[in-house]
Design an enzyme around this catalytic site. Structure first.
Site, PDB file in Angstrom:
ATOM      1  CG  ASP A 145      -5.636 -46.991  19.355  1.00 15.11           C
ATOM      2  OD1 ASP A 145      -6.294 -46.969  18.300  1.00 15.11           O
ATOM      3  OD2 ASP A 145      -4.430 -47.310  19.400  1.00 15.11           O
ATOM      4  CG  ASP A 200      -5.094 -43.034  19.486  1.00 16.28           C
ATOM      5  OD1 ASP A 200      -6.237 -43.420  19.200  1.00 16.28           O
ATOM      6  OD2 ASP A 200      -4.076 -43.739  19.354  1.00 16.28           O
ATOM      7  CE  LYS A 250      -8.803 -43.833  16.863  1.00 16.56           C
ATOM      8  NZ  LYS A 250      -7.862 -44.762  17.540  1.00 16.56           N
TER       9      LYS A 250
HETATM   10  O1  LIG Z   1      -6.601 -47.941  11.583  1.00 18.39           O
HETATM   11  C1  LIG Z   1      -5.444 -47.614  11.894  1.00 18.39           C
HETATM   12  O2  LIG Z   1      -4.651 -47.094  11.091  1.00 18.39           O
HETATM   13  C2  LIG Z   1      -4.978 -47.823  13.305  1.00 18.39           C
HETATM   14  O3  LIG Z   1      -6.001 -48.367  14.082  1.00 18.39           O
HETATM   15  P1  LIG Z   1      -6.193 -47.889  15.604  1.00 18.39           P
HETATM   16  O4  LIG Z   1      -6.875 -46.586  15.552  1.00 18.39           O
HETATM   17  O5  LIG Z   1      -7.015 -48.994  16.214  1.00 18.39           O
HETATM   18  O6  LIG Z   1      -4.825 -47.814  16.198  1.00 18.39           O
HETATM   19 MG   LIG Z   2      -3.442 -47.098  17.539  1.00 20.12          MG
END
Ligand SMILES: O=C(O)COP(=O)(O)O
Ligand SMILES: [Mg+2]
Length: 226
Positions: free
Chosen positions: A9, A177, A150
């Protein structure tokens, strides 16, 4: 068991709380000799720039799995789910004062500033749009299709790379995530992660944000897991 790739992430995992890149995390990721896939809720152009600058270019899962690309110049795979999100947004924006973010580049979901009652919006959404959900990553609010995340993005990416999802170590911090960590062979939650993510993780770092990622990668190396 040695894992063959990392999926990681961006916000909250390789950044500090204020979204500035953790230079420690970038430096550590650059030293790995296995592929590193960026998986983010951000739009593809943002993720591509981040991957290039970090030095892990360019297998990318963007927009929470809605947009996937394996290689900088390849055509992205874009899920056809924006219409249901647009409809849900139109419906909700008649009840709430909502502000869209990133709407020029975003292809598969709607992202909103966190300035409305998310819980109330969720209740209204649930009765009218059962295939759409609202998630709060602590960085933005996403109106997204329940059919992609994801985790589904990782499934597709693994197939493109000729790997199994269980060949991956997944590292993350937040609700978006969750499915990716469940799908991967080894799940890491950084110290700032939500408790439900820590609960399902195989390794929870003591350190937070980018330093948590550095700690987890050092642990994986010293345990001969990568
Ligand atoms: O887009 C978001 O709200 C957070 O982004 P990320 O998935 O990179 O943590
Ligand atoms: Mg994140």
């Amino acid at each position: 068991m040695t894992f063959k790739a990392i999926v990681i992430d961006i916000d909250g995992t390789i950044t500090h709380r204020d979204r500035k890149l953790s230079l420690n995390a970038a430096a550590k990721l650059r030293t790995l000799d296995i592929p590193v896939v960026i998986a983010t809720g951000n739009v593809l152009c943002y993720a591509k720039a981040a991957a290039k600058l970090v030095g892990v270019c360019c297998n990318i899962i963007a927009e929470n799995g809605g947009v996937i690309v394996d290689g900088f110049d390849n055509e992205p795979i874009v899920s056809d789910v924006i219409h249901e999100c647009e409809e849900a947004y139109e419906f909700l924006s008649s009840e709430f004062n909502m502000e869209k973010l990133d709407s020029v580049h975003r292809k598969t979901e709607i992202v909103l500033r966190n300035n409305f009652d998310v819980e109330e919006a969720r209740v209204i959404l649930g009765t009218h749009f059962p295939n759409v959900e609202i998630i709060d990553t602590h960085f933005a609010i996403h109106i997204k299709s329940k059919t992609i995340n994801k985790g589904t993005g990782l499934l597709k990416m693994a197939e493109l790379m000729g790997l199994e999802t269980t060949d991956f170590v997944a590292i993350g911090d937040s609700i978006n995530d969750l499915e990716m960590l469940q799908e991967a062979g080894f799940a890491v939650a950084v110290g700032n992660a939500d408790d439900f993510l820590k609960d399902i993780a195989d390794y929870v770092s003591e350190a937070s944000y980018g330093d948590g990622t550095v700690e987890a990668l050092a642990y994986l190396q010293s345990s001969n897991l990568i």
